[in-house]
Design an enzyme around this catalytic site. Structure first.
Site, PDB file in Angstrom:
ATOM      1  N   ASP A  13       0.804  -1.224   0.000  1.00 52.54           N
ATOM      2  CA  ASP A  13       0.000   0.000   0.000  1.00 52.54           C
ATOM      3  C   ASP A  13       0.837   1.275   0.000  1.00 52.54           C
ATOM      4  O   ASP A  13       0.429   2.295   0.539  1.00 52.54           O
ATOM      5  CB  ASP A  13      -0.965   0.040   1.213  1.00 52.54           C
ATOM      6  N   LYS A  16       2.275   2.110  -4.976  1.00 57.33           N
ATOM      7  CA  LYS A  16       2.958   1.497  -6.137  1.00 57.33           C
ATOM      8  C   LYS A  16       2.179   1.717  -7.422  1.00 57.33           C
ATOM      9  O   LYS A  16       2.753   1.915  -8.477  1.00 57.33           O
ATOM     10  CB  LYS A  16       3.086  -0.022  -5.955  1.00 57.33           C
ATOM     11  N   GLY A  40      -4.343  -4.460  -3.826  1.00 57.87           N
ATOM     12  CA  GLY A  40      -5.327  -3.459  -4.222  1.00 57.87           C
ATOM     13  C   GLY A  40      -4.575  -2.235  -4.685  1.00 57.87           C
ATOM     14  O   GLY A  40      -3.892  -1.602  -3.905  1.00 57.87           O
ATOM     15  N   HIS A  41      -4.636  -1.969  -5.968  1.00 53.02           N
ATOM     16  CA  HIS A  41      -3.868  -0.858  -6.529  1.00 53.02           C
ATOM     17  C   HIS A  41      -4.822   0.197  -7.085  1.00 53.02           C
ATOM     18  O   HIS A  41      -5.590  -0.082  -7.986  1.00 53.02           O
ATOM     19  CB  HIS A  41      -2.947  -1.366  -7.656  1.00 53.02           C
ATOM     20  N   GLN A 224       2.193  -6.128  -2.969  1.00 46.91           N
ATOM     21  CA  GLN A 224       2.561  -6.148  -1.551  1.00 46.91           C
ATOM     22  C   GLN A 224       3.879  -5.390  -1.335  1.00 46.91           C
ATOM     23  O   GLN A 224       4.107  -4.403  -2.010  1.00 46.91           O
ATOM     24  CB  GLN A 224       2.632  -7.586  -1.012  1.00 46.91           C
ATOM     25  N   THR A 301      -9.843  -4.870   1.387  1.00 47.01           N
ATOM     26  CA  THR A 301     -10.672  -5.310   2.513  1.00 47.01           C
ATOM     27  C   THR A 301     -11.365  -4.155   3.226  1.00 47.01           C
ATOM     28  O   THR A 301     -12.236  -4.389   4.061  1.00 47.01           O
ATOM     29  CB  THR A 301      -9.797  -6.044   3.553  1.00 47.01           C
ATOM     30  N   GLY A 302     -10.989  -2.922   2.939  1.00 43.04           N
ATOM     31  CA  GLY A 302     -11.595  -1.765   3.597  1.00 43.04           C
ATOM     32  C   GLY A 302     -11.121  -1.574   5.036  1.00 43.04           C
ATOM     33  O   GLY A 302     -11.585  -0.678   5.739  1.00 43.04           O
TER      34      GLY A 302
END
Ligand code: IMP
Length: 429
Positions: A13, A16, A40-41, A224, A301-302
């Site tokens: 996070d 990237k 998650g990007h 990651q 995942t929020g």
């Protein structure tokens, strides 16, 4: 042409996606080399926000070849919904290719991941529950399914005869979960074969060879971060793949000599989701302030992210094991309103006062460690519109140059906001 790897240098996070997106413009070929839809990007382009999990964000540029590499794991349903979402937004996905050697996440992988996380009384990892660990476990145990198997009745038949008895025994006896019949798996595989069909590239060797011969620019996209690396991260609180620069040489189809630069993306502070040690974590108002200003909530995942000051100890380690040749520092603008900014330069063991300048890899002693900080004056100015390094306030430059000194590594890119334009390139990339 320069071939670059983009690596997360902290716990994921780091921003990237924005850096990958910027560099993808100059690349001909983008290859995602590890991980799966745990990533998650977020990319902001043309006033639209795109959320990527597995598909390289380079797909937003027309004419790029974007590979999902052999080192990745693919959850078919997640891939399907991601691709449908992109198509619905009008994105041309014709350049997307999947290496047939990528691994498939089966329903039992997500079930086992969910079960392990929900039932762990001790040693909870805080995974994304996307079946990542169980899929890589099976791959390493040589009982995994690969994309190419979906198109080979022989492979499927022979492999399932070996895999299913083992899998069902474990599902039933270890996890108390329902077993799977061969018919059920075969019909799922038929469905998966349809989902992947337009994208599987059986001729990937030719595509990679041609690109190499024609001196095309390759961008290797990691997911990651180094501190989540299965070998070098805060094990066992890690993901199950190799986000480090070296991972590009195993997961992409190209070897290490194809890599010219490894750009490590790091935030001006640190965040982490899930469990595991985090020496500079701030469980106070400052941590909340960073979370709010930096919008630190997970894309996949929020979950609210844990926040803390920049940790030069783990970052120096990331430079070494991640193979970083330069750093892209993101979200420095989050500090625009801060009076002071801290940087951790060492850890102190509260039991005996021992000072660690190098990262201690035994994470079970991290609970005894406290950060040794140096404090920098804030710049108290909105820097989100600055695109030239020399125009940054003096205190911001001092902060950046001190980080370079501590890390013995140049900061090649500074990001001052989510948009493509909000970027300072310190050298011609
Ligand atoms: P898994 O990758 O779902 O098995 O999760 C293992 C650990 O990696 C957990 O702490 C997750 O929160 C973390 N993780 C996995 N993917 C990401 C990511 O893209 N960003 C940040 N953390 C991640």
């Amino acid at each position: 042409m320069t071939n670059r790897v983009v690596v997360g240098a902290q716990w994921g996070d780091e921003g990237k996606a924005k850096i990958t997106d910027l560099l993808a413009e100059k690349a001909d070929l983008v290859i995602r080399y590890q991980g799966g839809c745990n990533a998650g990007h977020t990319v902001v382009a043309n006033n639209k926000t795109f959320k990527f999990h597995l598909i390289p964000s380079g797909i937003l540029y027309k004419g790029k070849i974007c590979f999902i590499g052999a080192g990745t794991v693919i959850l078919p349903e997640a891939f399907e919904s991601e691709i449908k979402g992109l198509i619905a937004e009008g994105v041309d996905v014709s350049g997307l290719k999947i290496n047939p050697l990528a691994s498939i996440t089966m329903p039992y992988h997500t079930e086992v991941d969910g079960y392990s996380e929900n039932n762990a009384t001790k040693g909870k990892i805080g995974t994304t529950k996307k079946g990542i660990g169980p899929t890589y476990t099976d791959k390493m145990a040589r009982i995994g399914l690969k994309i190419q198997d979906l198109y080979s009745p022989e492979a499927l038949n022979e492999k399932l005869d070996i895999i299913l008895p083992l899998k069902n025994k474990t599902l039933k006896e270890v996890y108390g979960l329902e077993p799977y019949s061969k018919e059920c798996i075969l019909s799922l595989c038929e469905k998966y074969a349809e989902i992947f069909k337009p994208y599987v590239c059986f001729d990937w060797q030719t595509v990679l060879e041609d690109a190499k011969r024609d001196n095309k620019a390759v961008l290797f996209e990691g997911a990651q971060g180094v501190m989540l690396d299965i070998d070098y991260g805060t094990y066992p609180f890690v993901t199950s793949s190799n986000p480090i620069g070296g991972g590009a040489a195993t997961g992409s189809g190209y070897g290490p000599k194809m890599i010219d630069e490894v750009i490590g993306v790091a935030k001006a502070y640190v965040t982490r989701v899930g469990e595991g040690p985090f020496v500079t974590e701030l469980k106070d108002e400052t941590g909340n302030k960073i979370r709010e200003i930096g919008h630190e909530f997970g894309v996949t995942t929020g979950r609210p992210r844990r926040c803390g000051w920049f940790d030069a100890v783990t970052m120096k380690y990331a430079v070494l094991v991640g193979g970083l040749t330069s750093i892209a520092l993101t979200k420095i603008d989050v500090f625009d309103s801060f009076d002071e900014i801290k940087v951790c330069t060492a850890y102190k063991d509260t039991r005996d006062g021992k000072i660690y300048k190098n990262y201690p890899t035994d994470v079970f002693i991290h609970k005894y460690l406290e950060p040794v900080y140096e404090t920098h004056k804030g710049w108290k100015q909105d820097i989100t519109g600055i695109t030239v390094y020399d125009k940054l306030p003096e205190n911001a430059k001092k902060y950046l140059e001190r980080l370079e000194e501590l890390l013995e590594t140049p900061i090649s890119i500074v990001s001052v906001g989510p948009d493509r334009e909000q970027t300072i390139f310190r050298k011609d990339i």
